[in-house]
Design an enzyme around this catalytic site. Structure first.
Site, PDB file in Angstrom:
ATOM      1  N   ASP A  30       0.852  -1.197   0.000  1.00  0.00           N
ATOM      2  CA  ASP A  30       0.000   0.000   0.000  1.00  0.00           C
ATOM      3  C   ASP A  30       0.886   1.244   0.000  1.00  0.00           C
ATOM      4  OD1 ASP A  30      -3.208   0.519   0.979  1.00  0.00           O
ATOM      5  OD2 ASP A  30      -1.817   2.203   1.106  1.00  0.00           O
ATOM      6  N   ILE A  31       0.477   2.257  -0.755  1.00  0.00           N
ATOM      7  CA  ILE A  31       1.280   3.478  -0.892  1.00  0.00           C
ATOM      8  C   ILE A  31       1.234   4.322   0.385  1.00  0.00           C
ATOM      9  CG2 ILE A  31      -0.486   5.056  -1.838  1.00  0.00           C
ATOM     10  CD1 ILE A  31       1.614   5.697  -4.078  1.00  0.00           C
ATOM     11  N   ASN A  87     -12.837  -3.416   2.904  1.00  0.00           N
ATOM     12  CA  ASN A  87     -13.765  -2.303   3.040  1.00  0.00           C
ATOM     13  C   ASN A  87     -14.741  -2.380   1.874  1.00  0.00           C
ATOM     14  OD1 ASN A  87     -12.370  -1.261   5.286  1.00  0.00           O
ATOM     15  ND2 ASN A  87     -10.929  -0.184   3.953  1.00  0.00           N
ATOM     16  N   VAL A  96     -11.404   2.683  -3.535  1.00  0.00           N
ATOM     17  CA  VAL A  96     -11.073   2.231  -4.898  1.00  0.00           C
ATOM     18  C   VAL A  96     -12.081   1.134  -5.267  1.00  0.00           C
ATOM     19  CG1 VAL A  96      -9.331   1.207  -6.403  1.00  0.00           C
ATOM     20  CG2 VAL A  96      -8.622   2.754  -4.557  1.00  0.00           C
ATOM     21  N   HIS A 100     -10.545  -5.511  -3.125  1.00  0.00           N
ATOM     22  CA  HIS A 100      -9.188  -5.712  -2.588  1.00  0.00           C
ATOM     23  C   HIS A 100      -9.275  -5.996  -1.107  1.00  0.00           C
ATOM     24  CE1 HIS A 100     -10.172  -1.419  -2.361  1.00  0.00           C
ATOM     25  NE2 HIS A 100      -9.451  -1.372  -1.245  1.00  0.00           N
ATOM     26  N   HIS A 102      -6.945  -5.832   2.484  1.00  0.00           N
ATOM     27  CA  HIS A 102      -5.767  -5.275   3.141  1.00  0.00           C
ATOM     28  C   HIS A 102      -5.182  -6.343   4.061  1.00  0.00           C
ATOM     29  CE1 HIS A 102      -6.888  -0.904   2.397  1.00  0.00           C
ATOM     30  NE2 HIS A 102      -8.047  -1.503   2.170  1.00  0.00           N
TER      31      HIS A 102
END
Ligand code: AMP
Length: 120
Positions: A30-31, A87, A96, A100, A102
């Site tokens: 993750d950025i 999420n 987004v 996905h 996390h």
């Protein structure tokens, strides 16, 4: 489905720090990490959210969790414990619109906070 930042990461047109890839799944750091280890595990199939999965996606969703556990071991957080989060949608905090998960770990994580504002 329209292109998202994750579909561009998967096709390589946006750079990422990849930690895993196979024919179905792509995972990268993750950025904006929320923990010492914060990886995003993304199906290549452009499913918008968990609310959009179908029966045919059951094996894919299972495989994503196998990849999460494998990456937790490889990234050295399996012993201490870790968290896998999805999420879903606006209230769930999804930003987004490409499914996905996390993977978070490497420190004692806070309790899940649930409601962020007043709910009176
Ligand atoms: P969510 O809020 O569950 O939709 O999570 C989206 C996540 O994507 C956030 O944790 C962001 O920090 C992360 N993110 C957004 N853009 C990038 C990017 N270019 N590379 C890596 N992670 C990103």
């Amino acid at each position: 489905m329209s292109e998202t930042i994750f579909s561009k990461i998967i096709d390589g047109s946006i750079p990422s720090k990849k930690v895993f890839e196979n024919e179905r799944i792509y995972a990268f750091h993750d950025i904006q990490p929320a923990a010492p280890v914060h990886v995003l595990i993304v199906p290549k199939k452009p499913i918008p959210s968990l609310d959009d999965i179908a029966e045919e996606d059951a094996a894919l969703i299972g495989e994503i969790h196998l990849v999460a556990a494998k990456l937790a071991r490889e990234l050295g957080i399996a012993g201490g414990g870790y968290r896998v989060i999805n999420n879903c949608g606006d209230d769930g905090g999804q930003t987004v619109p490409h499914l996905h998960f996390h993977l978070l770990g490497g420190a004692k994580l806070g309790a899940l906070t649930g409601i962020s504002g007043s709910h009176n």
